[in-house]
Scaffold this active site. Structure first.
Site, PDB file in Angstrom:
ATOM      1  N   TRP A   1       0.815  -1.228   0.000  1.00 27.52           N
ATOM      2  CA  TRP A   1       0.000   0.000   0.000  1.00 27.52           C
ATOM      3  C   TRP A   1       0.846   1.274   0.000  1.00 27.52           C
ATOM      4  CZ3 TRP A   1       1.751   2.628   4.123  1.00 27.52           C
ATOM      5  CH2 TRP A   1       2.291   1.880   5.172  1.00 27.52           C
TER       6      TRP A   1
ATOM      7  N   ARG B   1       6.381  -0.721 -11.581  1.00 25.93           N
ATOM      8  CA  ARG B   1       7.698  -1.367 -11.513  1.00 25.93           C
ATOM      9  C   ARG B   1       7.599  -2.859 -11.848  1.00 25.93           C
ATOM     10  NH1 ARG B   1      11.241  -0.207  -6.109  1.00 25.93           N
ATOM     11  NH2 ARG B   1      10.430  -2.195  -5.396  1.00 25.93           N
TER      12      ARG B   1
ATOM     13  N   LYS C   1      -2.577  -7.875  -7.923  1.00 25.65           N
ATOM     14  CA  LYS C   1      -3.405  -7.766  -6.724  1.00 25.65           C
ATOM     15  C   LYS C   1      -2.829  -6.657  -5.858  1.00 25.65           C
ATOM     16  CE  LYS C   1      -3.123  -9.404  -2.747  1.00 25.65           C
ATOM     17  NZ  LYS C   1      -3.509  -8.105  -2.140  1.00 25.65           N
TER      18      LYS C   1
ATOM     19  N   SER D   1       5.983  -7.331   3.084  1.00 20.59           N
ATOM     20  CA  SER D   1       6.764  -7.622   4.286  1.00 20.59           C
ATOM     21  C   SER D   1       7.483  -8.969   4.163  1.00 20.59           C
ATOM     22  CB  SER D   1       5.827  -7.654   5.493  1.00 20.59           C
ATOM     23  OG  SER D   1       4.889  -8.693   5.322  1.00 20.59           O
TER      24      SER D   1
ATOM     25  N   LEU E   1      11.311  -7.276  -0.291  1.00 17.90           N
ATOM     26  CA  LEU E   1      10.775  -7.419   1.071  1.00 17.90           C
ATOM     27  C   LEU E   1      11.192  -6.258   1.980  1.00 17.90           C
ATOM     28  CD1 LEU E   1      11.349 -11.281   1.267  1.00 17.90           C
ATOM     29  CD2 LEU E   1       9.377 -10.027   0.399  1.00 17.90           C
TER      30      LEU E   1
ATOM     31  N   CYS F   1      10.233   1.052   2.330  1.00 18.99           N
ATOM     32  CA  CYS F   1      11.195  -0.021   2.617  1.00 18.99           C
ATOM     33  C   CYS F   1      12.605   0.549   2.626  1.00 18.99           C
ATOM     34  CB  CYS F   1      11.074  -1.121   1.578  1.00 18.99           C
ATOM     35  SG  CYS F   1      11.242  -0.480  -0.095  1.00 18.99           S
TER      36      CYS F   1
ATOM     37  N   SER G   1      16.186   5.817  -5.285  1.00 14.90           N
ATOM     38  CA  SER G   1      15.334   5.122  -6.251  1.00 14.90           C
ATOM     39  C   SER G   1      15.381   5.779  -7.632  1.00 14.90           C
ATOM     40  CB  SER G   1      13.887   5.108  -5.753  1.00 14.90           C
ATOM     41  OG  SER G   1      13.834   4.437  -4.522  1.00 14.90           O
TER      42      SER G   1
ATOM     43  N   GLU H   1      14.398  -5.051  -9.500  1.00 18.37           N
ATOM     44  CA  GLU H   1      13.399  -4.392 -10.330  1.00 18.37           C
ATOM     45  C   GLU H   1      13.995  -3.107 -10.895  1.00 18.37           C
ATOM     46  OE1 GLU H   1       9.918  -4.111  -7.692  1.00 18.37           O
ATOM     47  OE2 GLU H   1       9.078  -5.808  -8.793  1.00 18.37           O
TER      48      GLU H   1
HETATM   49  P1  NAP Z   1       2.259  -6.947   3.557  1.00 19.96           P
HETATM   50  O1  NAP Z   1       1.340  -6.982   4.697  1.00 19.96           O
HETATM   51  O2  NAP Z   1       3.257  -8.028   3.406  1.00 19.96           O
HETATM   52  O3  NAP Z   1       1.327  -6.890   2.267  1.00 19.96           O
HETATM   53  C1  NAP Z   1       1.860  -6.780   0.959  1.00 19.96           C
HETATM   54  C2  NAP Z   1       0.870  -7.328  -0.029  1.00 19.96           C
HETATM   55  O4  NAP Z   1       0.676  -8.710   0.225  1.00 19.96           O
HETATM   56  C3  NAP Z   1      -0.509  -6.690   0.040  1.00 19.96           C
HETATM   57  O5  NAP Z   1      -1.062  -6.657  -1.254  1.00 19.96           O
HETATM   58  C4  NAP Z   1      -1.279  -7.675   0.911  1.00 19.96           C
HETATM   59  O6  NAP Z   1      -2.656  -7.596   0.677  1.00 19.96           O
HETATM   60  C5  NAP Z   1      -0.709  -8.983   0.408  1.00 19.96           C
HETATM   61  N1  NAP Z   1      -0.814 -10.120   1.319  1.00 19.96           N
HETATM   62  C6  NAP Z   1      -0.850 -10.159   2.660  1.00 19.96           C
HETATM   63  N2  NAP Z   1      -0.939 -11.441   3.097  1.00 19.96           N
HETATM   64  C7  NAP Z   1      -0.966 -12.224   1.990  1.00 19.96           C
HETATM   65  C8  NAP Z   1      -1.050 -13.630   1.761  1.00 19.96           C
HETATM   66  N3  NAP Z   1      -1.139 -14.490   2.769  1.00 19.96           N
HETATM   67  N4  NAP Z   1      -1.047 -14.083   0.498  1.00 19.96           N
HETATM   68  C9  NAP Z   1      -0.969 -13.227  -0.533  1.00 19.96           C
HETATM   69  N5  NAP Z   1      -0.884 -11.895  -0.398  1.00 19.96           N
HETATM   70  C10 NAP Z   1      -0.875 -11.397   0.856  1.00 19.96           C
HETATM   71  O7  NAP Z   1       3.081  -5.605   3.488  1.00 19.96           O
HETATM   72  P2  NAP Z   1       2.528  -4.117   3.552  1.00 19.96           P
HETATM   73  O8  NAP Z   1       2.224  -3.786   4.969  1.00 19.96           O
HETATM   74  O9  NAP Z   1       1.458  -3.899   2.534  1.00 19.96           O
HETATM   75  O10 NAP Z   1       3.778  -3.298   3.032  1.00 19.96           O
HETATM   76  C11 NAP Z   1       4.815  -2.935   3.863  1.00 19.96           C
HETATM   77  C12 NAP Z   1       6.002  -3.869   3.683  1.00 19.96           C
HETATM   78  O11 NAP Z   1       6.402  -3.875   2.311  1.00 19.96           O
HETATM   79  C13 NAP Z   1       7.215  -3.393   4.467  1.00 19.96           C
HETATM   80  O12 NAP Z   1       7.847  -4.486   5.082  1.00 19.96           O
HETATM   81  C14 NAP Z   1       8.107  -2.795   3.375  1.00 19.96           C
HETATM   82  O13 NAP Z   1       9.465  -2.787   3.697  1.00 19.96           O
HETATM   83  C15 NAP Z   1       7.811  -3.677   2.219  1.00 19.96           C
HETATM   84  N6  NAP Z   1       8.160  -3.018   0.958  1.00 19.96           N
HETATM   85  C16 NAP Z   1       9.260  -3.465   0.293  1.00 19.96           C
HETATM   86  C17 NAP Z   1       9.643  -2.841  -0.884  1.00 19.96           C
HETATM   87  C18 NAP Z   1      10.853  -3.321  -1.623  1.00 19.96           C
HETATM   88  O14 NAP Z   1      10.976  -2.966  -2.783  1.00 19.96           O
HETATM   89  N7  NAP Z   1      11.749  -4.095  -1.026  1.00 19.96           N
HETATM   90  C19 NAP Z   1       8.904  -1.765  -1.382  1.00 19.96           C
HETATM   91  C20 NAP Z   1       7.776  -1.328  -0.668  1.00 19.96           C
HETATM   92  C21 NAP Z   1       7.423  -1.971   0.512  1.00 19.96           C
HETATM   93  P3  NAP Z   1      -3.683  -7.161   1.825  1.00 19.96           P
HETATM   94  O15 NAP Z   1      -2.978  -6.165   2.684  1.00 19.96           O
HETATM   95  O16 NAP Z   1      -4.828  -6.601   1.111  1.00 19.96           O
HETATM   96  O17 NAP Z   1      -4.011  -8.443   2.555  1.00 19.96           O
END
Ligand code: NAP
Length: 492
Positions: free
Chosen positions: A164, A173, A188, A243, A265, A298, A455, A472
């Site tokens: 989000w 990306r 998704k 995450s 991640l 992140c 970035s 990416e």
């Molecule tokens: P998240 O809770 O892991 O959710 C990411 C995505 O996965 C959302 O679309 C979420 O959908 C979905 N999701 C959750 N549980 C799932 C499951 N069991 N199966 C399939 N999809 C599932 O992370 P977030 O809170 O949205 O984002 C923050 C995290 O992203 C931080 O840890 C950040 O560091 C990381 N991030 C990394 C990068 C990078 O490039 N390394 C860039 C941006 C963010 P729903 O929420 O709708 O369930």
């Protein structure tokens, strides 16, 4: 300073009315019986109600992606390139709309949303250029008995999951390199911020992306919708940004069909300031690396590892600047800090700061949730953070700048690497040899040397250790969606 929330304006209502609310499958927008409410985190108001996909909808989306995969892979690279370039041009025309939409559903200030339109849009332009540069190799084998041909081919239908925090850039990306490579996709978005992806899918349709090439699933049951896709052998690739715990689970689920995976991640970025640093540049870099996206990136600097001889001065200067931030709804003029995404995020920031202070850190400014509507947390600076504090281990994902003093270079390296993550590291030093040593010694996928924002669509973005697998953007990005084929032929 805190500004007050405005009522939604006509411009906001008009924009929201243009955003599709259905699932996008096989070129059609489909409504569902159940819906998901999308909220404005700065007010708690419902912005829109959108479709809530089931497992059956996910299979329908995969059917649609599979049906046109061969045809899309066979299109001329120039055709794919032109479509992506058209999408880039449309994005520029609608940049104000995309910026406002992101601010509404995610909360970041409009100026930052505008920056994301620029950054996110660049992936469309970059991969429109990469689409026509997919090449291979041809040569004689060392024995001279045969010719070796190495060619690149689209991996096939891809499933893309985005977080989000960067609603547009995380989608472009992934979608842009996949389309450039000749892959069809199902995306998704996070259920907290799906509107930008839906509006972007509409733009792609207008840019000429054929029906079924891009499909969008919005759902309140991510796990249930994802499972049948990962179980289906027709899916050939998963690209996930989110995450680390969710990424680990998805890697396990991907084992069954030995899916190609790209994993972007979590992070726990160190920001190291040496005593020979240009302190003005380090303070500017620190504020950008910490407070961009309200700390919800992140790439956000998580631990400020600052030489003990300048730690007080560094802390004083960042605190002065942070006290000048303006907190409020991202649409308001002059606002520099918006809300956090939800209550859980506010609770987490509060707990991490309370834990650090209880263990001996000094609070210099901020340190609590803001008493107003929406999910706001005060921009915060703490110093003298002690080892063993949770804030040094966990991703803060909020506007909290935590300082840890160090005394020698080896100590700084040890502290910086003391994490299971390895996404990005920032180093400020004017000593070139020291800078080179840090490039060699830091366990990181990316590094900002005397800069706080790294970035760029032309750069390979990604991490080591538990921060991910794959890259990416850059020259590397398209290869996440291509597989290499080697062919041997006899020497003539
Ligand atoms: P998240 O809770 O892991 O959710 C990411 C995505 O996965 C959302 O679309 C979420 O959908 C979905 N999701 C959750 N549980 C799932 C499951 N069991 N199966 C399939 N999809 C599932 O992370 P977030 O809170 O949205 O984002 C923050 C995290 O992203 C931080 O840890 C950040 O560091 C990381 N991030 C990394 C990068 C990078 O490039 N390394 C860039 C941006 C963010 P729903 O929420 O709708 O369930």
């Amino acid at each position: 300073m805190t500004t007050q929330t405005d009522l939604p304006t006509t411009a906001e209502a008009e924009l929201l009315a243009k955003v599709p609310t259905g699932l996008f499958i096989g070129g059609e927008w489909r409504q569902t019986e159940k819906t998901i409410d999308v909220f404005d985190p700065s007010t708690g108001d419902v912005l829109a109600s959108i479709a809530d996909a089931s497992a059956a909808d996910a299979t329908a989306a995969l059917d649609a992606a599979v049906a046109v995969q061969d045809e899309w892979a066979a299109t001329a690279p120039r055709t794919r390139s032109n479509i992506l370039r058209k999408a880039f041009d449309l994005m520029q025309e609608r940049r104000d709309e995309f910026a406002l939409l992101m601010t509404l559903e995610m909360g970041k200030p409009l100026a930052e949303s505008n920056g994301e339109v620029t950054y996110g849009g660049e992936f469309l332009r970059w991969f429109s250029e990469e689409a026509v540069r997919i090449t291979g190799r041809y040569g004689t084998n060392p024995e001279g008995t045969g010719r070796m041909i190495v060619s690149q081919h689209p991996v096939g239908p891809c499933y893309l999951i985005t977080p989000w925090n960067f609603p547009l850039a995380m989608a472009t990306r992934k979608i842009a390199p996949a389309l450039a490579a000749g892959c069809t996709v199902i995306i998704k978005p996070a259920s907290l911020t799906p509107l930008t992806t839906l509006y972007f899918a509409k733009l792609l349709e207008e840019a000429g992306v054929p029906a079924g090439v891009v499909n969008v699933l919005t759902t309140s049951s991510s796990g249930a919708v994802t499972e049948p896709l990962l179980d289906d052998p027709r899916l050939r690739k998963l690209s996930f940004t989110g995450s680390t715990p969710v990424g680990q689970k998805l890697i396990q689920q991907s084992a069954k069909n030995v899916l190609r995976t790209s994993m972007e991640l979590g992070g726990n970025a160190p920001f190291v300031v040496f005593d020979d640093a240009d302190l003005d540049a380090a303070v500017d870099g620190a504020l950008a690396a910490k407070f961009r996206n309200i700390g919800q990136a992140c790439t956000a600097a998580n631990r400020f590892i600052v030489h003990a001889s300048i730690a007080d001065e560094f802390a004083r200067r960042v605190t002065d600047r942070v006290k000048g931030f303006t907190l409020g709804r991202g649409t308001e003029e002059g606002v520099t800090i918006g809300p956090l995404i939800d209550d859980r995020a506010v609770k987490k920031a509060s707990e991490l700061v309370e834990d650090a202070v209880a263990k001996g850190a000094t609070l210099l400014t901020g340190g609590k949730a803001v008493d107003r509507e929406g999910t706001f947390y005060e921009p915060t600076v703490i110093t003298d953070v002690q080892q063993g504090s949770k804030i040094l281990r966990e991703e803060i994902f909020g506007p909290v700048l935590a300082i840890v003093p160090f005394t020698d270079e080896a100590d700084a390296v040890r502290l910086a690497n003391d994490t299971e993550y390895g996404l990005v590291s920032y180093v400020f030093t004017q000593d070139l040899a020291r800078g080179q040593r840090m490039i060699d010694k830091l366990q990181t996928g990316m590094m900002g040397l005397n800069v706080g924002v790294i970035s760029n669509a032309a750069a390979p973005f990604g991490g080591v250790k538990q921060s991910g697998i794959g890259r990416e953007g850059g020259l590397e990005g398209i290869h996440e969606y291509l597989s290499t084929k080697y062919t041997m032929t006899p020497a003539s």
